[in-house]
Design a protein around this motif. Structure first.
Motif, PDB file in Angstrom:
ATOM      1  N   ALA A  76       0.830  -1.215   0.000  1.00 28.55           N
ATOM      2  CA  ALA A  76       0.000   0.000   0.000  1.00 28.55           C
ATOM      3  C   ALA A  76       0.860   1.258   0.000  1.00 28.55           C
ATOM      4  O   ALA A  76       0.452   2.308  -0.486  1.00 28.55           O
ATOM      5  CB  ALA A  76      -0.924  -0.010   1.213  1.00 28.55           C
ATOM      6  N   GLN A  77       2.069   1.163   0.564  1.00 32.63           N
ATOM      7  CA  GLN A  77       2.994   2.306   0.576  1.00 32.63           C
ATOM      8  C   GLN A  77       4.345   1.856   0.028  1.00 32.63           C
ATOM      9  O   GLN A  77       4.898   0.868   0.488  1.00 32.63           O
ATOM     10  CB  GLN A  77       3.138   2.839   2.014  1.00 32.63           C
ATOM     11  CG  GLN A  77       4.024   4.064   2.147  1.00 32.63           C
ATOM     12  CD  GLN A  77       3.450   5.275   1.413  1.00 32.63           C
ATOM     13  OE1 GLN A  77       2.250   5.477   1.367  1.00 32.63           O
ATOM     14  NE2 GLN A  77       4.322   6.068   0.806  1.00 32.63           N
ATOM     15  N   ILE A  78       4.853   2.597  -0.950  1.00 32.91           N
ATOM     16  CA  ILE A  78       6.152   2.273  -1.547  1.00 32.91           C
ATOM     17  C   ILE A  78       7.132   3.382  -1.178  1.00 32.91           C
ATOM     18  O   ILE A  78       6.854   4.554  -1.428  1.00 32.91           O
ATOM     19  CB  ILE A  78       6.042   2.194  -3.087  1.00 32.91           C
ATOM     20  CG1 ILE A  78       5.022   1.141  -3.505  1.00 32.91           C
ATOM     21  CG2 ILE A  78       7.393   1.904  -3.721  1.00 32.91           C
ATOM     22  CD1 ILE A  78       4.606   1.245  -4.957  1.00 32.91           C
ATOM     23  N   SER A  79       8.255   2.997  -0.595  1.00 32.22           N
ATOM     24  CA  SER A  79       9.238   4.034  -0.244  1.00 32.22           C
ATOM     25  C   SER A  79      10.145   4.347  -1.422  1.00 32.22           C
ATOM     26  O   SER A  79      10.607   5.467  -1.586  1.00 32.22           O
ATOM     27  CB  SER A  79      10.048   3.612   0.977  1.00 32.22           C
ATOM     28  OG  SER A  79      10.689   2.383   0.704  1.00 32.22           O
ATOM     29  N   SER A  80      10.423   3.363  -2.249  1.00 36.99           N
ATOM     30  CA  SER A  80      11.301   3.588  -3.403  1.00 36.99           C
ATOM     31  C   SER A  80      10.760   2.858  -4.631  1.00 36.99           C
ATOM     32  O   SER A  80      10.485   1.667  -4.584  1.00 36.99           O
ATOM     33  CB  SER A  80      12.708   3.087  -3.094  1.00 36.99           C
ATOM     34  OG  SER A  80      13.484   3.094  -4.265  1.00 36.99           O
ATOM     35  N   TYR A  81      10.633   3.591  -5.720  1.00 33.75           N
ATOM     36  CA  TYR A  81      10.167   2.985  -6.971  1.00 33.75           C
ATOM     37  C   TYR A  81      11.297   2.218  -7.660  1.00 33.75           C
ATOM     38  O   TYR A  81      11.064   1.358  -8.490  1.00 33.75           O
ATOM     39  CB  TYR A  81       9.683   4.068  -7.942  1.00 33.75           C
ATOM     40  CG  TYR A  81       8.358   4.715  -7.616  1.00 33.75           C
ATOM     41  CD1 TYR A  81       8.000   5.068  -6.323  1.00 33.75           C
ATOM     42  CD2 TYR A  81       7.452   5.001  -8.628  1.00 33.75           C
ATOM     43  CE1 TYR A  81       6.791   5.681  -6.047  1.00 33.75           C
ATOM     44  CE2 TYR A  81       6.237   5.613  -8.367  1.00 33.75           C
ATOM     45  CZ  TYR A  81       5.916   5.949  -7.072  1.00 33.75           C
ATOM     46  OH  TYR A  81       4.717   6.552  -6.811  1.00 33.75           O
ATOM     47  N   ARG A  82      12.501   2.590  -7.321  1.00 35.25           N
ATOM     48  CA  ARG A  82      13.657   2.112  -8.086  1.00 35.25           C
ATOM     49  C   ARG A  82      13.760   0.583  -8.105  1.00 35.25           C
ATOM     50  O   ARG A  82      14.069  -0.010  -9.138  1.00 35.25           O
ATOM     51  CB  ARG A  82      14.935   2.726  -7.508  1.00 35.25           C
ATOM     52  CG  ARG A  82      16.143   2.257  -8.262  1.00 35.25           C
ATOM     53  CD  ARG A  82      17.313   3.154  -8.128  1.00 35.25           C
ATOM     54  NE  ARG A  82      18.236   2.856  -9.218  1.00 35.25           N
ATOM     55  CZ  ARG A  82      19.105   3.705  -9.688  1.00 35.25           C
ATOM     56  NH1 ARG A  82      19.151   4.912  -9.210  1.00 35.25           N
ATOM     57  NH2 ARG A  82      19.927   3.355 -10.651  1.00 35.25           N
ATOM     58  N   THR A  83      13.502  -0.032  -6.940  1.00 28.25           N
ATOM     59  CA  THR A  83      13.599  -1.492  -6.865  1.00 28.25           C
ATOM     60  C   THR A  83      12.640  -2.148  -7.860  1.00 28.25           C
ATOM     61  O   THR A  83      12.995  -3.107  -8.549  1.00 28.25           O
ATOM     62  CB  THR A  83      13.245  -1.964  -5.432  1.00 28.25           C
ATOM     63  OG1 THR A  83      13.998  -1.173  -4.521  1.00 28.25           O
ATOM     64  CG2 THR A  83      13.548  -3.420  -5.231  1.00 28.25           C
ATOM     65  N   PHE A  84      11.416  -1.605  -7.932  1.00 24.59           N
ATOM     66  CA  PHE A  84      10.419  -2.149  -8.863  1.00 24.59           C
ATOM     67  C   PHE A  84      10.871  -1.940 -10.312  1.00 24.59           C
ATOM     68  O   PHE A  84      10.783  -2.844 -11.136  1.00 24.59           O
ATOM     69  CB  PHE A  84       9.061  -1.458  -8.660  1.00 24.59           C
ATOM     70  CG  PHE A  84       8.325  -1.940  -7.454  1.00 24.59           C
ATOM     71  CD1 PHE A  84       7.482  -3.039  -7.541  1.00 24.59           C
ATOM     72  CD2 PHE A  84       8.476  -1.323  -6.233  1.00 24.59           C
ATOM     73  CE1 PHE A  84       6.793  -3.506  -6.432  1.00 24.59           C
ATOM     74  CE2 PHE A  84       7.799  -1.770  -5.119  1.00 24.59           C
ATOM     75  CZ  PHE A  84       6.954  -2.865  -5.207  1.00 24.59           C
ATOM     76  N   ILE A  85      11.329  -0.724 -10.597  1.00 23.64           N
ATOM     77  CA  ILE A  85      11.729  -0.410 -11.977  1.00 23.64           C
ATOM     78  C   ILE A  85      12.901  -1.295 -12.399  1.00 23.64           C
ATOM     79  O   ILE A  85      12.898  -1.875 -13.491  1.00 23.64           O
ATOM     80  CB  ILE A  85      12.084   1.085 -12.100  1.00 23.64           C
ATOM     81  CG1 ILE A  85      10.819   1.933 -11.915  1.00 23.64           C
ATOM     82  CG2 ILE A  85      12.708   1.387 -13.461  1.00 23.64           C
ATOM     83  CD1 ILE A  85      11.059   3.420 -11.780  1.00 23.64           C
ATOM     84  N   ASP A  86      13.892  -1.448 -11.507  1.00 23.19           N
ATOM     85  CA  ASP A  86      15.058  -2.274 -11.835  1.00 23.19           C
ATOM     86  C   ASP A  86      14.653  -3.733 -12.045  1.00 23.19           C
ATOM     87  O   ASP A  86      15.130  -4.402 -12.964  1.00 23.19           O
ATOM     88  CB  ASP A  86      16.114  -2.177 -10.718  1.00 23.19           C
ATOM     89  CG  ASP A  86      16.811  -0.828 -10.717  1.00 23.19           C
ATOM     90  OD1 ASP A  86      16.628  -0.064 -11.684  1.00 23.19           O
ATOM     91  OD2 ASP A  86      17.534  -0.535  -9.749  1.00 23.19           O
ATOM     92  N   THR A  87      13.753  -4.228 -11.171  1.00 18.69           N
ATOM     93  CA  THR A  87      13.305  -5.627 -11.302  1.00 18.69           C
ATOM     94  C   THR A  87      12.591  -5.845 -12.639  1.00 18.69           C
ATOM     95  O   THR A  87      12.820  -6.844 -13.331  1.00 18.69           O
ATOM     96  CB  THR A  87      12.358  -5.988 -10.128  1.00 18.69           C
ATOM     97  OG1 THR A  87      13.032  -5.741  -8.911  1.00 18.69           O
ATOM     98  CG2 THR A  87      11.930  -7.449 -10.192  1.00 18.69           C
ATOM     99  N   CYS A  88      11.729  -4.893 -12.997  1.00 16.62           N
ATOM    100  CA  CYS A  88      10.993  -5.009 -14.258  1.00 16.62           C
ATOM    101  C   CYS A  88      11.935  -4.897 -15.459  1.00 16.62           C
ATOM    102  O   CYS A  88      11.800  -5.622 -16.445  1.00 16.62           O
ATOM    103  CB  CYS A  88       9.901  -3.935 -14.340  1.00 16.62           C
ATOM    104  SG  CYS A  88       8.597  -4.174 -13.121  1.00 16.62           S
TER     105      CYS A  88
END
Lengths: 183, 112
Positions: A14-26
């Protein structure tokens, strides 16, 4: 040649502190898919779509949702799935509010839908559970004071080949589906 | 601090010290812009060199800040916008709305 599809499913809190991890994984997941990873501009749009879907999840879903990526033979599909609030919009002509499942339409019906202050986008209502977001017509801001302050859906549509919202009545599930087609 | 400011030639230079500019920061940043009243009418140059990723919520905060500055007869400019972030401005056609310069010196010279 038989093509075997690949799938990645990520849970979005529900709360994301950093988008970077998601973007890097994708980005790592699509790293071997040359039509996307080998094109700098396409990859920038792919990253923008991931960001916008994450923002949409945090801003509107208020619950755990899932990001599902699938690589096909000539396309990449990204789905944001949740069981939160249903998508809703206003008809710009009548001001009438609509929520899913939609009733009282002939299918397909095109409409300029309003989602917030000065924020509208053409949609195609395909059936009572499915709409497609359409390419905006010429975007021309007549006055700075009339500028919208929301752009998420428009950005996603501008980046992708197609962008749909689907409401699944039996389980109350919302799906935003974004497709990048490389044919 | 996520944001810092200095005054150069009657222009407020704002450094946005964020690598990700998104929904998490957009409301605070909007308030920060609204509260930047050191120069009248407001003349703001926003240095975006640290920002690697930006989403539409943060761009919405920038638009709100721009509308506020323009309503007071001021000006606002952006500098050091990276290519991924510029893609977002181009997709929303906001590259035609904001004054965008390559360097802060150039922007300050235009706004002073």
């Amino acid at each position: 040649m038989v093509f075997k599809s690949q799938k990645l499913i990520l849970e979005i809190p529900a709360q994301i502190s950093s988008y970077r991890t998601f973007i890097d994984t994708c980005c790592n997941f699509v790293g071997d898919f040359e039509p996307l990873s080998g094109d700098f501009k396409r990859l920038a749009k792919f990253k923008l779509v991931i960001m916008e879907l994450l923002t949409n999840a945090m801003k509107h879903t208020k619950a755990i949702s899932f990001l599902e990526l699938e690589i096909g033979a000539d396309e990449i599909s990204i789905r944001k799935i949740d069981a939160g609030s249903r998508f809703s919009f206003l008809d710009s002509k009548t001001g009438k509010s609509y929520c899913f499942p939609l009733t009282g339409f002939r299918y397909p019906t095109q409409m300029l839908a309003v989602f917030g202050d000065n924020y509208s986008l053409d949609i195609l209502i395909k059936n009572e559970d499915l709409i497609e977001f359409l390419e905006p017509k010429e975007i021309d801001y007549l006055s700075a004071h009339e500028l919208p302050e929301n752009f998420g859906l428009m950005v996603i549509k501008q980046c992708a080949s197609s962008f749909h919202y689907h409401y699944n009545v039996p389980d109350g599930r919302n799906t935003f589906e974004v497709v990048f087609n490389f044919k | 601090m996520d944001y810092s400011k200095s005054i150069i030639n009657n222009v407020v230079l704002i450094n946005i010290n964020l690598s990700e500019a998104s929904l998490n920061q957009s409301e605070d940043f909007k308030k920060f812009l609204y509260d930047t009243t050191e120069v009248t009418p407001p003349k703001l140059v926003l240095d975006m060199s640290e920002i690697q990723y930006m989403d539409s919520s943060f761009i919405g905060a920038l638009v709100a800040g721009l509308k506020n500055v323009l309503s007071k007869g001021g000006e606002m400019a952006l500098v050091n916008v990276n290519t991924d972030v510029m893609a977002l401005f181009e997709l929303t056609r906001l590259d035609k709305v904001f004054k965008i310069y390559d360097t802060k010196e150039e922007a300050i010279e235009e706004l002073k």
